[in-house]
Design a protein around this motif. Sequence first.
Motif, PDB file in Angstrom:
ATOM      1  N   SER A  10      16.882 -56.447-100.720  1.00 20.16           N
ATOM      2  CA  SER A  10      16.322 -55.241-101.342  1.00 20.16           C
ATOM      3  C   SER A  10      14.883 -55.461-101.793  1.00 20.16           C
ATOM      4  O   SER A  10      14.085 -54.520-101.778  1.00 20.16           O
ATOM      5  CB  SER A  10      17.188 -54.789-102.521  1.00 20.16           C
ATOM      6  N   ASP A  11      14.555 -56.677-102.174  1.00 18.88           N
ATOM      7  CA  ASP A  11      13.166 -56.950-102.558  1.00 18.88           C
ATOM      8  C   ASP A  11      12.237 -56.823-101.356  1.00 18.88           C
ATOM      9  O   ASP A  11      11.126 -56.316-101.465  1.00 18.88           O
ATOM     10  CB  ASP A  11      13.036 -58.331-103.196  1.00 18.88           C
ATOM     11  N   LEU A  12      12.717 -57.242-100.186  1.00 11.17           N
ATOM     12  CA  LEU A  12      11.914 -57.110 -98.968  1.00 11.17           C
ATOM     13  C   LEU A  12      11.718 -55.649 -98.598  1.00 11.17           C
ATOM     14  O   LEU A  12      10.621 -55.249 -98.203  1.00 11.17           O
ATOM     15  CB  LEU A  12      12.580 -57.847 -97.802  1.00 11.17           C
ATOM     16  N   LEU A  41       1.969 -60.933 -85.955  1.00 13.62           N
ATOM     17  CA  LEU A  41       2.398 -61.896 -86.968  1.00 13.62           C
ATOM     18  C   LEU A  41       3.899 -62.110 -86.997  1.00 13.62           C
ATOM     19  O   LEU A  41       4.369 -63.166 -87.404  1.00 13.62           O
ATOM     20  CB  LEU A  41       1.921 -61.461 -88.358  1.00 13.62           C
ATOM     21  N   PHE A  42       4.692 -61.122 -86.571  1.00 15.52           N
ATOM     22  CA  PHE A  42       6.143 -61.242 -86.657  1.00 15.52           C
ATOM     23  C   PHE A  42       6.713 -62.498 -86.000  1.00 15.52           C
ATOM     24  O   PHE A  42       7.649 -63.082 -86.537  1.00 15.52           O
ATOM     25  CB  PHE A  42       6.838 -60.009 -86.096  1.00 15.52           C
ATOM     26  N   PHE A  47      13.606 -66.239 -90.550  1.00 19.90           N
ATOM     27  CA  PHE A  47      14.701 -65.316 -90.248  1.00 19.90           C
ATOM     28  C   PHE A  47      14.565 -63.995 -91.000  1.00 19.90           C
ATOM     29  O   PHE A  47      14.793 -62.930 -90.454  1.00 19.90           O
ATOM     30  CB  PHE A  47      16.040 -65.984 -90.575  1.00 19.90           C
ATOM     31  N   THR A  48      14.177 -64.061 -92.268  1.00 17.48           N
ATOM     32  CA  THR A  48      14.055 -62.852 -93.079  1.00 17.48           C
ATOM     33  C   THR A  48      12.664 -62.241 -93.030  1.00 17.48           C
ATOM     34  O   THR A  48      12.490 -61.080 -93.371  1.00 17.48           O
ATOM     35  CB  THR A  48      14.379 -63.148 -94.548  1.00 17.48           C
ATOM     36  N   GLY A  49      11.669 -63.016 -92.668  1.00 17.42           N
ATOM     37  CA  GLY A  49      10.295 -62.542 -92.704  1.00 17.42           C
ATOM     38  C   GLY A  49       9.644 -62.711 -94.057  1.00 17.42           C
ATOM     39  O   GLY A  49       8.486 -62.356 -94.268  1.00 17.42           O
ATOM     40  N   ARG A  50      10.373 -63.293 -94.990  1.00 14.39           N
ATOM     41  CA  ARG A  50       9.879 -63.463 -96.358  1.00 14.39           C
ATOM     42  C   ARG A  50       8.603 -64.313 -96.409  1.00 14.39           C
ATOM     43  O   ARG A  50       7.729 -64.066 -97.213  1.00 14.39           O
ATOM     44  CB  ARG A  50      10.975 -64.082 -97.215  1.00 14.39           C
TER      45      ARG A  50
END
Length: 118
Positions: A10-12, A41-42, A47-50
């Motif tokens: 949810s923060d993402l 950039l992806f 895994f999460t992109g964080r």
Amino acid sequence: MNIWQTITGSDLTREWKAFEARAAALPADYRAAWEQVKGHLFPYGDFTGRNLLPILDSALALLEETAADGQPVREVLGDDIKGFCVALAGGEGARTYRDRWREQLNRNVARELARLGG
């Protein structure tokens, strides 16, 4: 960030929506550049992109500042947006998620082969 936010992401989601709201305020040529920056950039994300959030935040801030100054987007990012993104991600040879997954797969296969052979 608490454990629930980490698990659900949810923060993402909240941060991503904030990025997109900021990008929507950019001029059209800057929004197009933002879409290209995200796309290039992806592959460098986990895994999460964080891990990309600080990089994306900095890139968007650069676009916002230079748009406010009235600079053309080409003057800011140059003609090679992919090269710009590679530099942001850590330079040529920076590991992408594919590299990390390939290394993990190779370790797992080697471990299984060693277990079966010995």
